[in-house]
Structure formats: structure tokens, C-alpha cells
Design a protein around this motif. Structure first.
Motif, PDB file in Angstrom:
ATOM      1  N   ILE A 225     -26.892 -35.960 -53.146  1.00 16.14           N
ATOM      2  CA  ILE A 225     -27.556 -34.653 -53.032  1.00 16.14           C
ATOM      3  C   ILE A 225     -26.820 -33.753 -52.048  1.00 16.14           C
ATOM      4  CG2 ILE A 225     -29.179 -35.359 -51.220  1.00 16.14           C
ATOM      5  CD1 ILE A 225     -31.163 -33.440 -53.036  1.00 16.14           C
ATOM      6  N   LYS A 226     -26.196 -34.377 -51.082  1.00 16.35           N
ATOM      7  CA  LYS A 226     -25.436 -33.639 -50.080  1.00 16.35           C
ATOM      8  C   LYS A 226     -24.452 -32.649 -50.719  1.00 16.35           C
ATOM      9  CE  LYS A 226     -23.193 -34.817 -45.750  1.00 16.35           C
ATOM     10  NZ  LYS A 226     -22.468 -35.847 -45.000  1.00 16.35           N
ATOM     11  N   ASP A 227     -23.865 -33.085 -51.817  1.00 18.93           N
ATOM     12  CA  ASP A 227     -22.874 -32.240 -52.477  1.00 18.93           C
ATOM     13  C   ASP A 227     -23.506 -31.115 -53.288  1.00 18.93           C
ATOM     14  OD1 ASP A 227     -20.943 -33.964 -51.472  1.00 18.93           O
ATOM     15  OD2 ASP A 227     -21.204 -35.339 -53.167  1.00 18.93           O
ATOM     16  N   TYR A 228     -24.830 -31.130 -53.378  1.00 15.88           N
ATOM     17  CA  TYR A 228     -25.499 -30.129 -54.195  1.00 15.88           C
ATOM     18  C   TYR A 228     -26.325 -29.147 -53.357  1.00 15.88           C
ATOM     19  CZ  TYR A 228     -24.037 -32.476 -58.408  1.00 15.88           C
ATOM     20  OH  TYR A 228     -23.260 -32.995 -59.408  1.00 15.88           O
ATOM     21  N   LEU A 229     -26.372 -29.389 -52.040  1.00 20.07           N
ATOM     22  CA  LEU A 229     -27.174 -28.504 -51.189  1.00 20.07           C
ATOM     23  C   LEU A 229     -26.598 -27.100 -51.209  1.00 20.07           C
ATOM     24  CD1 LEU A 229     -27.824 -30.729 -48.025  1.00 20.07           C
ATOM     25  CD2 LEU A 229     -29.349 -30.315 -49.963  1.00 20.07           C
ATOM     26  N   CYS A 230     -27.498 -26.106 -51.229  1.00 17.78           N
ATOM     27  CA  CYS A 230     -27.050 -24.724 -51.165  1.00 17.78           C
ATOM     28  C   CYS A 230     -26.568 -24.439 -49.740  1.00 17.78           C
ATOM     29  CB  CYS A 230     -28.187 -23.783 -51.563  1.00 17.78           C
ATOM     30  SG  CYS A 230     -29.618 -23.860 -50.470  1.00 17.78           S
ATOM     31  N   PRO A 231     -25.834 -23.390 -49.512  1.00 16.51           N
ATOM     32  CA  PRO A 231     -25.297 -23.114 -48.173  1.00 16.51           C
ATOM     33  C   PRO A 231     -26.368 -23.101 -47.097  1.00 16.51           C
ATOM     34  CG  PRO A 231     -24.329 -21.613 -49.773  1.00 16.51           C
ATOM     35  CD  PRO A 231     -25.359 -22.397 -50.509  1.00 16.51           C
ATOM     36  N   GLU A 232     -27.516 -22.536 -47.408  1.00 18.20           N
ATOM     37  CA  GLU A 232     -28.571 -22.451 -46.399  1.00 18.20           C
ATOM     38  C   GLU A 232     -29.068 -23.849 -46.006  1.00 18.20           C
ATOM     39  OE1 GLU A 232     -32.135 -20.127 -47.421  1.00 18.20           O
ATOM     40  OE2 GLU A 232     -33.148 -21.372 -45.915  1.00 18.20           O
ATOM     41  N   CYS A 233     -29.347 -24.686 -47.016  1.00 16.18           N
ATOM     42  CA  CYS A 233     -29.842 -26.036 -46.743  1.00 16.18           C
ATOM     43  C   CYS A 233     -28.796 -26.872 -46.020  1.00 16.18           C
ATOM     44  CB  CYS A 233     -30.246 -26.720 -48.043  1.00 16.18           C
ATOM     45  SG  CYS A 233     -31.772 -26.067 -48.757  1.00 16.18           S
ATOM     46  N   SER A 234     -27.595 -26.726 -46.462  1.00 15.73           N
ATOM     47  CA  SER A 234     -26.493 -27.484 -45.880  1.00 15.73           C
ATOM     48  C   SER A 234     -26.307 -27.113 -44.413  1.00 15.73           C
ATOM     49  CB  SER A 234     -25.219 -27.186 -46.677  1.00 15.73           C
ATOM     50  OG  SER A 234     -24.151 -27.905 -46.134  1.00 15.73           O
ATOM     51  N   ASP A 235     -26.370 -25.841 -44.136  1.00 12.97           N
ATOM     52  CA  ASP A 235     -26.222 -25.335 -42.774  1.00 12.97           C
ATOM     53  C   ASP A 235     -27.365 -25.844 -41.884  1.00 12.97           C
ATOM     54  OD1 ASP A 235     -25.069 -23.575 -40.775  1.00 12.97           O
ATOM     55  OD2 ASP A 235     -26.928 -22.398 -41.024  1.00 12.97           O
ATOM     56  N   HIS A 236     -28.567 -25.824 -42.437  1.00  7.64           N
ATOM     57  CA  HIS A 236     -29.739 -26.312 -41.717  1.00  7.64           C
ATOM     58  C   HIS A 236     -29.549 -27.782 -41.338  1.00  7.64           C
ATOM     59  CE1 HIS A 236     -34.122 -26.327 -40.788  1.00  7.64           C
ATOM     60  NE2 HIS A 236     -34.022 -27.601 -41.120  1.00  7.64           N
ATOM     61  N   TYR A 237     -29.104 -28.554 -42.285  1.00 11.54           N
ATOM     62  CA  TYR A 237     -28.912 -30.002 -42.083  1.00 11.54           C
ATOM     63  C   TYR A 237     -27.865 -30.257 -40.997  1.00 11.54           C
ATOM     64  CZ  TYR A 237     -28.508 -34.925 -43.539  1.00 11.54           C
ATOM     65  OH  TYR A 237     -28.505 -36.286 -43.590  1.00 11.54           O
ATOM     66  N   GLU A 238     -26.760 -29.518 -41.054  1.00 15.13           N
ATOM     67  CA  GLU A 238     -25.692 -29.708 -40.066  1.00 15.13           C
ATOM     68  C   GLU A 238     -26.179 -29.343 -38.659  1.00 15.13           C
ATOM     69  OE1 GLU A 238     -22.887 -31.284 -40.616  1.00 15.13           O
ATOM     70  OE2 GLU A 238     -23.565 -31.458 -42.712  1.00 15.13           O
ATOM     71  N   LYS A 239     -26.931 -28.252 -38.580  1.00 16.24           N
ATOM     72  CA  LYS A 239     -27.435 -27.829 -37.267  1.00 16.24           C
ATOM     73  C   LYS A 239     -28.400 -28.860 -36.695  1.00 16.24           C
ATOM     74  CE  LYS A 239     -27.040 -22.798 -37.393  1.00 16.24           C
ATOM     75  NZ  LYS A 239     -27.639 -21.596 -38.003  1.00 16.24           N
ATOM     76  N   LEU A 240     -29.237 -29.406 -37.563  1.00 14.58           N
ATOM     77  CA  LEU A 240     -30.195 -30.419 -37.113  1.00 14.58           C
ATOM     78  C   LEU A 240     -29.448 -31.624 -36.540  1.00 14.58           C
ATOM     79  CD1 LEU A 240     -32.908 -31.857 -36.827  1.00 14.58           C
ATOM     80  CD2 LEU A 240     -32.782 -32.452 -39.247  1.00 14.58           C
ATOM     81  N   LYS A 241     -28.453 -32.078 -37.256  1.00  9.15           N
ATOM     82  CA  LYS A 241     -27.698 -33.248 -36.790  1.00  9.15           C
ATOM     83  C   LYS A 241     -27.029 -32.956 -35.450  1.00  9.15           C
ATOM     84  CE  LYS A 241     -25.543 -33.819 -40.754  1.00  9.15           C
ATOM     85  NZ  LYS A 241     -24.593 -34.383 -41.755  1.00  9.15           N
TER      86      LYS A 241
END
Length: 416
Positions: A225-241
Motif C-alpha cells: 500500500i505504501k507505493d499507492y499512497l497519495c502525496p498527502e498520505c505519504s507525507d503524513h506517514y513520513e512526518k509521523l515516523k
RNA sequence: GUGGGCAUAGCUCAGUUGGUUAGAGCGCCAGGUUGUGGCCCUGGAGGCCGUGGGUUCGACUCCCACUGUUCACCCCA
């Protein structure tokens, strides 16, 4: 013969000898929440059935077959709550808690009900502690919820708790991903276990979580799913980590982690321990940015977490040490001492000491034995010899040491 | 909802190829010690052997059903 009535299947009596574990855990929960700025909310134990249908998802197992649903005398369909989030969201909207300054940070503690076959760590009435916060998309809020939970597990003394983390995206990217996933699963259909063959259509995300040996190779080859996240979701996930790293909270990225409720978006996480057997998830949560809206409130992003109290106690409770139930046990020798003992007993209790005395008229030996069993720190000994001189004896039950004191001035000897 | 295990004293569990009075350890109560717990010794109380049926001269033991419980699946905390 009268048929004995026993507790309903899947329920438990929490007995006096165990209740201290619950009190201890609850005290730590309240303290932890106060520390993180969360306020307690208590909602009804039952709600209109529609709330859960809308909130948790009509097609989930919980709503489909695990709810205790009944009709009241007014013909309303009500259900015992199977989880806490939907009720808190309802209360948040209904009482316009958003009127205060955002974010709104709430927590709850109480029984939940699901009609399931009981097994280790799973009951029909079980208890959850949970937190919900409303009002911002900021990943800091996700991190704060995770931090609170993570720290609580550590304070409780949980060993080998593992935090698993994933992002399942927003409705947009997830829909695209599920479509792709189903396409792939169709191709690999024959290589999957019967369960997964069924899940491929009913709940494709669940296939990722399958433990069957024969499915593992296929699962690894499936799109992430990681490869399918939209830019917003992906950015959110990276910031959280990134924030979790700053706070030094260890986590394992688990691309297969999916959760049972429909309402999650973006962040999902789960805490598990190895020692519990099959039911090893002790808590979990995630972000639900659409739920408030779906239940009829203003569009409000939110994050939540819930801890299974029984499971958590199973994993940590045995290591806890019980505080003594008694400060002082009063031993009387001879009938004339009993009246004085009654006076001393009430005097001790008025001072806030936990005090007991024998009321069964037992032998001195039996009284000491009782005192020893109770864990009393001290014995107050009232015998005819001492009382003639206006004295009492105070015995330290751990050292066995005895001291003689004036009978109206012994409380100081029981230093806390 | 599906599948397996188990059910004997308050607790943990023995109980022989079916044989008459069902045991142990721990716990509980009492005594040994007419004023002292933990250790030790002695004694005692406590069982419709989960419920109902069947086989048998005879069932804790074998068979069936039910109930309860437990573990796993599904799913979830």
C-alpha cells in the motif's frame, strides 16, 4: 433442587482478591491521561443501533454478528456498545465539544460487549481504556496518542511490547490500492488458502494479515500500500515516523497491518505482546478523518487508541506486588481486653489506618495467625497485664520486635 | 458460526483390566504452647465423581446426549 444460576458465558466476576490490579491500572490510566492533557468522558453503555452501523461499518463482523442488539419497550433498536469510539464521537458532536479550543482530547474507561466465542483473553463483556482526539490533521497528534499508549505500557511494566505501524491511506488512495490488490489476488487465487480465497472478495486487506504458511510467498509478492499512497498520505506517514524517532519510540513498520473497523484512514497501529497466545494484541488504534462527518458532525479529523484491559492485565498483572491490606491487627487476650480493643480499633480507623480485630473470639495463636495472613504490618497487643498499667504492646510483624507503649499513645509507632 | 481438549474436596490433581468404604498435596479449622504468626508434629471438617439417560450383578471408570469450561479458527482488545 433449584437450578444454580451462573454468570453468563464470556463474563467474569472480578473478585475482591483481584480488584487491586484493576484499581492500580485505573489509577495509572487516570494519571497518564491527566499528564497528557486528556479529559475523561463517560457515555452510555448502550446506544441507538444505527450509531454503530454507521460508525463501525455495516459489513464488519462486529456489526454483522457480534452486537448485543435489543428492542426497548418504546420499540427503539438499541445495542450494547461493542467499542468506544462511535459513542465518544456522538457525544462530541451532540454536546458541541468542538466549541472549546481544539484539539479536544478525551478518554474513557469501561465495559464493551461483543457476542463471540470466548477464548484466552477474549470475553463477551470486556473492558477498554481508550483515548480520542479531535481537530487536526497534524501527525503530531497521531504521535501524541501513540506516545501516551507506549509510555503507559511501559509504566505498567509490560515486557516485550511491540508497536506495529502502517498507513492505509485515505479513501482515495486506498480504493485504488484495493482494486489493484483484488486484481492480483484473482491471478494468484489457486495459491491461497481457502480462507484467503474467500477474503479476496469480502475483505481483501485481511489477506495481508493471513498466517497460513501457503499464503506467505504470495503475500510477499503482492503490491504494498505504501507505493499507492497519495502525496498527502505519504507525507503524513513520513512526518509521523519522524516524530516517533525524535521521541525515541521504537516501532516496526508493518505493511500488512490492517484493522477491523472501516473508519480508519491514514495511520493505523497496534501494540502486541508475544506471551498472550493467539489473542496477542493488547491495544490498537489509528486516525479516522471521516468518521465525525459520517456520524453527522462537521468535518473533523481525529485519532484514537484503545487498550484491552483484560489482555493488558494478563500480560503484566502477575508481576505486580500487592500492597498490604492492613496497617494494624489488634490482638486481645482475655475478655476484659475486648472493650478496650473496640475503642482502640475505632481510634485507629479514625486516624485513617487500615485496622482489624478478631470478632470470632479466637485463641491468641489463631489471632496472630490471622494477622500474619492478612499481611498486617503491626499487631497491637491488648492483654490484661498491660492494661492494668495502662500500656499496650506493639509488635512489628516483619521483625517480630515488640515495644511497650502507653495505651493512648501508640499511633506514632505505626509510622507510615 | 466451525473444530479439538477437559469436567473428581475451596485450589492443583491421582484414581489400576469396571469391584463394594473415592485419595494426595496445598488451603481451611483445632490441638501440641492456659500470652504470640511464619517452621515442625498430631487430629478434624469438607465430595449427588458436571447433569440426564444407557450397558452391566456392579459405573468415578465404558457408550450416548446435554450443559459448562478451555484452546484454536473466523474476527478482534
Amino acid at each position: 433442587m433449584i437450578k444454580m444460576i451462573v454468570r453468563p458465558k464470556g463474563t467474569n466476576d472480578i473478585l475482591p482478591q483481584d480488584i487491586w490490579r484493576w484499581h492500580k491500572l485505573e489509577a495509572m490510566v487516570h494519571e497518564q491521561c491527566a499528564c497528557f492533557g486528556f479529559k475523561e468522558i463517560r457515555t452510555p453503555i448502550f446506544e441507538e443501533t444505527g450509531l454503530f452501523q454507521r460508525g463501525i461499518g455495516e459489513a464488519t463482523d462486529i456489526v454483522e454478528k457480534e452486537m448485543y442488539t435489543f428492542e426497548d419497550k418504546g420499540g427503539r433498536s438499541l445495542s450494547l456498545r461493542p467499542e468506544g469510539t462511535a459513542s465518544v464521537v456522538r457525544a462530541y458532536i451532540e454536546n458541541n465539544l468542538a466549541g472549546a479550543s481544539l484539539p479536544v482530547k478525551l478518554y474513557y474507561l469501561g465495559p464493551m460487549f461483543r457476542y463471540e466465542r470466548p477464548q484466552s483473553g477474549r470475553y463477551r463483556q470486556f473492558h477498554q481504556f481508550g483515548v480520542e482526539c479531535f481537530g487536526t490533521l497534524e501527525p503530531t497528534l497521531d504521535a501524541e496518542v501513540i506516545m501516551l499508549a507506549n509510555e503507559l505500557y511501559h509504566k505498567l511494566g509490560a515486557k516485550n511490547v511491540v508497536l506495529k505501524l502502517n498507513s492505509i491511506g485515505c479513501p482515495d488512495c486506498r480504493t485504488k490500492y484495493i482494486a489493484k490488490l483484488q486484481e492480483e489476488l484473482k491471478k494468484e487465487h489457486d495459491k491461497l488458502c481457502p480462507n484467503c480465497q474467500r477474503r479476496s472478495t469480502t475483505n481483501p486487506l485481511r489477506v495481508l494479515d493471513c498466517k497460513e504458511e501457503m499464503c506467505q510467498a504470495t503475500i510477499t509478492s503482492l503490491p504494498k500500500i505504501k507505493d499507492y499512497l497519495c502525496p498527502e498520505c505519504s507525507d503524513h506517514y513520513e512526518k509521523l515516523k519522524h516524530i516517533l524517532q525524535i521521541w525515541e519510540i521504537p516501532y516496526i513498520e508493518e505493511p500488512r497491518l490492517v484493522r477491523g473497523f472501516d473508519y480508519y484512514t491514514k495511520t493505523v497501529f497496534e501494540f502486541s505482546v508475544e506471551s498472550l497466545g493467539a489473542q496477542n494484541a493488547v491495544g490498537g488504534g489509528g486516525r479516522y478523518d471521516k468518521l465525525v462527518e459520517e456520524i453527522g458532525g462537521p468535518a473533523t479529523p481525529a485519532v484514537g487508541f484503545a487498550m484491552g484491559i483484560e489482555r493488558t492485565l494478563l500480560s503484566v498483572g502477575e508481576t505486580w506486588e500487592k500492597a498490604p491490606d492492613l496497617d494494624v491487627y489488634i490482638v486481645t487476650i482475655g475478655d476484659e481486653a475486648r472493650e478496650e480493643a473496640l475503642l482502640q480499633l475505632i481510634k485507629a480507623r479514625k486516624k485513617g489506618l487500615k485496622a482489624e480485630m478478631d470478632i470470632l473470639g479466637r485463641s491468641v495463636k489463631a489471632q496472630f495467625k490471622q494477622a500474619g495472613k492478612s499481611g498486617a504490618r503491626f499487631c497491637l497487643i491488648l492483654g490484661s497485664d498491660e492494661l492494668k498499667e495502662g500500656k499496650i504492646k506493639l509488635k512489628n510483624m516483619q521483625s517480630g520486635e515488640e515495644t511497650q507503649l502507653p495505651k493512648d499513645d501508640w499511633l506514632g509507632g505505626v509510622n507510615k
